[in-house]
Design a protein around this motif. Structure first.
Motif, short mmCIF file in Angstrom:
data_model
loop_
_atom_site.label_atom_id
_atom_site.label_comp_id
_atom_site.label_asym_id
_atom_site.label_seq_id
_atom_site.Cartn_x
_atom_site.Cartn_y
_atom_site.Cartn_z
N ALA A 9 -2.63 29.06 -6.01
CA ALA A 9 -2.14 30.18 -6.82
C ALA A 9 -1.35 29.66 -8.01
CB ALA A 9 -1.26 31.08 -5.96
N ARG A 10 -1.67 30.16 -9.18
CA ARG A 10 -0.99 29.74 -10.42
C ARG A 10 0.10 30.74 -10.76
NH1 ARG A 10 -2.61 25.40 -13.01
NH2 ARG A 10 -4.54 24.53 -12.28
N LYS A 11 1.17 30.20 -11.30
CA LYS A 11 2.30 31.02 -11.72
C LYS A 11 2.47 30.84 -13.23
CE LYS A 11 7.30 31.18 -11.31
NZ LYS A 11 8.47 30.50 -10.81
N LEU A 12 2.48 31.95 -13.98
CA LEU A 12 2.73 31.87 -15.42
C LEU A 12 4.13 31.33 -15.63
CD1 LEU A 12 1.16 35.20 -16.70
CD2 LEU A 12 0.25 32.90 -16.89
N LEU A 13 4.28 30.40 -16.59
CA LEU A 13 5.57 29.74 -16.73
C LEU A 13 6.09 29.75 -18.16
CD1 LEU A 13 7.59 28.24 -14.92
CD2 LEU A 13 6.46 26.13 -15.56
N SER A 14 5.30 29.27 -19.12
CA SER A 14 5.72 29.16 -20.53
C SER A 14 7.06 28.45 -20.66
CB SER A 14 5.76 30.53 -21.19
OG SER A 14 4.47 31.06 -21.29
N ARG A 15 7.13 27.25 -20.12
CA ARG A 15 8.37 26.45 -20.13
C ARG A 15 8.13 25.15 -20.89
NH1 ARG A 15 11.69 24.52 -14.80
NH2 ARG A 15 13.26 23.33 -15.91
N HIS A 16 9.11 24.77 -21.70
CA HIS A 16 9.03 23.53 -22.47
C HIS A 16 9.13 22.33 -21.54
CE1 HIS A 16 9.22 25.47 -26.37
NE2 HIS A 16 10.05 26.33 -25.80
N GLN A 33 1.97 26.21 -19.66
CA GLN A 33 1.54 27.61 -19.67
C GLN A 33 1.57 28.22 -18.27
OE1 GLN A 33 0.78 29.43 -22.36
NE2 GLN A 33 1.05 27.73 -23.77
N ASP A 34 1.00 27.49 -17.32
CA ASP A 34 1.04 27.93 -15.92
C ASP A 34 1.07 26.71 -15.03
OD1 ASP A 34 -1.68 27.12 -15.26
OD2 ASP A 34 -2.38 28.93 -16.23
N ALA A 40 -1.29 21.97 -13.46
CA ALA A 40 -0.73 22.83 -14.51
C ALA A 40 -1.66 22.86 -15.71
CB ALA A 40 0.64 22.31 -14.93
N LYS A 41 -1.47 23.87 -16.54
CA LYS A 41 -2.13 23.95 -17.85
C LYS A 41 -1.05 23.75 -18.89
CE LYS A 41 -4.52 27.06 -21.00
NZ LYS A 41 -4.97 28.46 -21.19
N ILE A 42 -1.27 22.78 -19.79
CA ILE A 42 -0.29 22.50 -20.84
C ILE A 42 -0.91 22.73 -22.21
CG2 ILE A 42 1.00 20.85 -19.43
CD1 ILE A 42 -0.38 18.59 -21.02
N THR A 43 -0.06 23.04 -23.18
CA THR A 43 -0.46 23.18 -24.57
C THR A 43 0.42 22.26 -25.39
OG1 THR A 43 -1.11 25.47 -24.21
CG2 THR A 43 -0.79 24.78 -26.48
N MET A 44 -0.21 21.54 -26.32
CA MET A 44 0.51 20.57 -27.15
C MET A 44 0.45 20.99 -28.60
SD MET A 44 -1.10 17.19 -25.33
CE MET A 44 -0.55 16.19 -26.66
N ASP A 45 1.27 20.36 -29.45
CA ASP A 45 1.25 20.61 -30.88
C ASP A 45 0.03 19.97 -31.54
OD1 ASP A 45 3.62 22.03 -30.74
OD2 ASP A 45 4.85 20.25 -31.14
#
Length: 84
Positions: A9-16, A33-34, A40-45
């Motif tokens: 189960a994934r939890k939405l997080l949006s944490r730096h 992201q989650d 986890a799913k991460i987003t980078m610059d």
């Protein structure tokens, strides 16, 4: 036929957070992201295609903390990691 694998189960997080490469010398900012127990799913610059196969992710900039992760997929500025 074996039963289908159930994803954690994934939890939405949006944490730096920070990912470290090259033995902890190159910290890069990312946004988690989650998250689940397994990854986890991460987003980078920048483009995630340049990430190596194994990184370390932490919610503090200190390279000695965090978890080792295997990069499973890369799409644009996002990537999916599995905790090792």
């Amino acid at each position: 036929m074996p039963p289908p694998k159930k994803r954690a189960a994934r939890k939405l997080l949006s944490r730096h957070a920070w990912i470290t490469l090259d033995g902890g010398f190159a910290a890069r900012h990312c946004l988690v992201q989650d998250i689940s127990d397994s990854g986890a799913k991460i987003t980078m610059d920048e483009d995630a295609s340049q990430l190596p196969g194994v990184i370390r992710m932490a919610f503090a900039r200190d390279a000695r903390t965090g978890r080792s992760c295997q990069v499973i997929w890369r799409r644009g500025k996002s990537a999916g990691v599995r905790f090792l």
